[in-house]
Design an enzyme around this catalytic site. Structure first.
Site, PDB file in Angstrom:
ATOM      1  N   ASP A  56       0.869  -1.192   0.000  1.00  0.00           N
ATOM      2  CA  ASP A  56       0.000   0.000   0.000  1.00  0.00           C
ATOM      3  C   ASP A  56       0.898   1.232   0.000  1.00  0.00           C
ATOM      4  O   ASP A  56       1.678   1.442   0.928  1.00  0.00           O
ATOM      5  CB  ASP A  56      -0.903  -0.009   1.243  1.00  0.00           C
ATOM      6  CG  ASP A  56      -1.921   1.130   1.251  1.00  0.00           C
ATOM      7  OD1 ASP A  56      -1.886   1.985   0.334  1.00  0.00           O
ATOM      8  OD2 ASP A  56      -2.751   1.176   2.191  1.00  0.00           O
TER       9      ASP A  56
ATOM     10  N   ASP B 160      -7.997   2.889  -3.097  1.00  0.00           N
ATOM     11  CA  ASP B 160      -8.471   3.143  -1.740  1.00  0.00           C
ATOM     12  C   ASP B 160      -8.929   4.609  -1.686  1.00  0.00           C
ATOM     13  O   ASP B 160     -10.114   4.911  -1.914  1.00  0.00           O
ATOM     14  CB  ASP B 160      -7.325   2.833  -0.738  1.00  0.00           C
ATOM     15  CG  ASP B 160      -7.619   3.226   0.704  1.00  0.00           C
ATOM     16  OD1 ASP B 160      -8.664   3.839   0.975  1.00  0.00           O
ATOM     17  OD2 ASP B 160      -6.797   2.939   1.599  1.00  0.00           O
TER      18      ASP B 160
END
Ligand code: OSB
Ligand code: MG
Length: 376
Positions: free
Chosen positions: A188, A238
């Site tokens: 991420d 996201d």
């Protein structure tokens, strides 16, 4: 359900260990909890914003003001038969999804209690247990990172996500993949890269990653589509996804192949259901993202994760990974298979420990629909 009263309070919780991302280090959590009261019952929700506007534009303090001055007045005294009626009432407020989600989700909890069903069932959830992964912060030492991955795998977690940033990316991934050839592994970036990093990002294709989460700008779709066309590794969005319209745009533009749904980021369970449904019909796997929530936000995440589109392990893990003591009972625990059992009692399915919440409270304001009506 008449909305009789809404309480907003700030609690402080300290993470057991600091959590480093490409946008900063989090340890002290200033969390807003919302209680919505109707007919003597209480529903709970959590604002998942962090203290500074570095993940998204909301903060703990902006949420307080938006709740007090705009969201609460739009809802007090209103009668709703279902929590799905809340988003239209809040539509005049643009953005501020995390502030809205806390109140809407509390009303979902109330509705589930009123109907005497678990929140998961009310949402349309079908899974009895949900698959869990962990999100591991940026580590300055590779040895420490390897040790923490070993520990999480031993605890049973089904997939490992590590946070990365430029200068701390290829080496930890290479080391982990070499040391753990078969695990489900992903990264991420929290928007730490730009399109000029394409050559660099393509090197991640060598490590059989499940996905790379939000490599580019927090509000972008177009550049992610250009990057995805050049990467084998699936991109997961996201930060960019705040609603169903964003989801449709991202899927149509092929900006991503996977989606992470965060209840706060999309404004609550109603919008999350719509996104889950759309993704399921379009073959986009989804998983539940996390915001280092307290037990209340975690319980909502667990309920959402039982929906059938949540086919990948989420960032929903045990209370004990985050806090010395959570604010719900029982605390959230993970089985040896790396799953969390969805609770079967009505509503959230966990008891909020009011004594502990009260002792952690820094400030609180209660708004009542009609001052002449006594509200507990
Ligand atoms: O991007 O998923 C993210 C935590 C804070 C802000 C953003 C993110 C995260 C996490 C933590 O990755 C997930 C968790 O709650 O364990
Ligand atoms: Mg993320």
């Amino acid at each position: 359900m008449r909305i009789d009263a809404i309480s907003v309070r700030e609690i402080r919780l300290r993470l057991k260990t600091p959590f480093e991302t490409s946008f900063g280090i989090l340890q002290k959590r200033r969390i807003l909890l919302v209680e919505v009261k109707s007919d003597g019952a209480t529903g709970w929700g959590e604002v998942t914003a962090v203290e500074g506007p570095f993940y998204n534009s909301e903060t703990t303090d902006t949420a307080w003001i938006i709740l007090r001055d705009f969201i609460v007045p739009l809802l007090l005294g209103k009668d709703v038969t279902s929590a799905t009626q809340v988003p239209p009432l809040l539509a005049p407020v643009r953005g501020h999804e995390m502030a809205k989600a806390a109140v809407e989700n509390a009303i979902w909890d109330l509705e589930a209690q009123q109907k005497e069903v678990p929140l998961a069932a009310l949402l349309g959830g079908q899974m009895e247990e949900i698959a869990c992964g962990v999100s591991i912060g940026i580590n300055s030492s590779i040895d420490a990172l390897v040790r923490s991955v070993e520990k999480e795998l031993a605890a049973g977690y089904q997939r490992i996500k590590i946070k990365i940033k430029p200068g701390n990316d290829q080496e930890p991934v290479r080391t982990l993949r070499h040391r753990f050839p078969d695990i489900k592994l992903m990264v991420d970036a929290n928007s730490a890269y730009s399109l000029s990093d394409i050559a660099h990002l393509r090197k991640f294709d060598d490590y059989d990653l499940m996905m790379i989460e939000q490599p580019l700008a927090w509000d972008d779709f177009y550049q992610h589509a250009q990057l995805q066309a050049k990467l084998q590794t699936p991109i997961c969005l996201d930060e960019s996804i705040h609603n169903l319209d964003h989801t449709e745009a991202a899927v149509a533009m092929q900006s991503c192949r996977v989606l992470n749904i965060k209840l706060g980021r999309v404004g609550g369970h109603t919008e999350a259901q719509k996104i889950e449904n759309f993704c399921r019909r379009h073959g986009i796997p989804v998983w539940c993202g996390g915001m280092l929530e307290s037990g209340i936000g975690r319980a909502h995440n667990i309920a959402m994760s039982t929906l059938p589109g949540f086919v990948l392990p989420g960032d929903v893990s045990a209370s004990q990974r985050y806090w010395d003591e959570d604010i719900i009972e029982p605390e959230v625990e993970v089985t040896k298979r790396g799953t969390i059992q969805a609770p079967i009692s009505p509503g959230l399915g966990y008891q909020v420990t009011r004594r502990r919440v009260d002792s952690l409270t820094e400030r609180q304001e209660t708004f009542t629909a009609n001052p002449t009506v006594a509200v507990m």
